[in-house]
Motif scaffolding. Structure first.
Motif, short mmCIF file in Angstrom:
data_model
loop_
_atom_site.label_atom_id
_atom_site.label_comp_id
_atom_site.label_asym_id
_atom_site.label_seq_id
_atom_site.Cartn_x
_atom_site.Cartn_y
_atom_site.Cartn_z
N GLN A 54 -0.27 9.45 -1.55
CA GLN A 54 -1.68 9.74 -1.79
C GLN A 54 -1.98 10.22 -3.16
N LEU A 114 -2.70 6.45 -9.82
CA LEU A 114 -3.14 4.91 -10.21
C LEU A 114 -4.21 4.42 -10.33
N GLN A 115 -5.06 5.11 -9.41
CA GLN A 115 -6.49 4.41 -9.25
C GLN A 115 -7.40 4.73 -10.45
N CYS A 116 -7.08 6.23 -10.92
CA CYS A 116 -7.59 6.74 -12.21
C CYS A 116 -7.28 6.08 -13.41
N ARG A 117 -5.94 5.60 -13.62
CA ARG A 117 -5.30 4.72 -14.71
C ARG A 117 -6.24 3.48 -14.58
N LEU A 118 -6.13 2.86 -13.51
CA LEU A 118 -6.36 1.50 -13.37
C LEU A 118 -8.11 1.48 -13.78
N ALA A 119 -8.66 2.73 -13.39
CA ALA A 119 -10.33 2.53 -13.79
C ALA A 119 -10.47 2.78 -15.31
N ILE A 122 -1.26 7.29 -5.57
CA ILE A 122 -2.27 6.41 -5.61
C ILE A 122 -3.38 6.81 -6.12
N SER A 123 -3.86 8.07 -6.05
CA SER A 123 -5.11 8.75 -6.62
C SER A 123 -4.86 8.38 -8.03
#
Length: 80
Positions: free
Chosen positions: A56, A62-67, A59-60
């Motif tokens: 988790q 990676l989501q920040c990097r993707l944003a 994933i958090s």
């Protein structure tokens, strides 16, 4: 543990009753038998929970990097 870090359970083989030994044909396993297996299950559950928390967190991140990457593509390049 095997090569991948998984725990293996080796169950004891049941011995067939000796002829004439019908005093306890369906004898229930001892409390110690269940205690050992429940401790193993509890340890596996703790390990699974730690792995889930780590996933988790990844994933958090990676989501920040993707944003960030997405916002970089949305901004027009004004330095040309």
């Amino acid at each position: 543990m095997d090569k991948l870090g998984h725990h293996l359970i080796i169950a004891p083989k049941r011995r067939p009753p000796k002829s004439g030994d019908d005093s306890n044909p369906g004898k229930f396993p001892s409390a110690r038998y269940f205690q050992i297996h429940f401790q193993h299950i509890e340890a596996q559950l703790e390990q699974t929970n730690r792995s889930l928390e780590a996933l988790q967190q990844q994933i958090s991140i990676l989501q920040c990097r993707l944003a960030q990457v997405g916002s970089d593509f949305e901004q027009p390049n004004t330095e040309q």
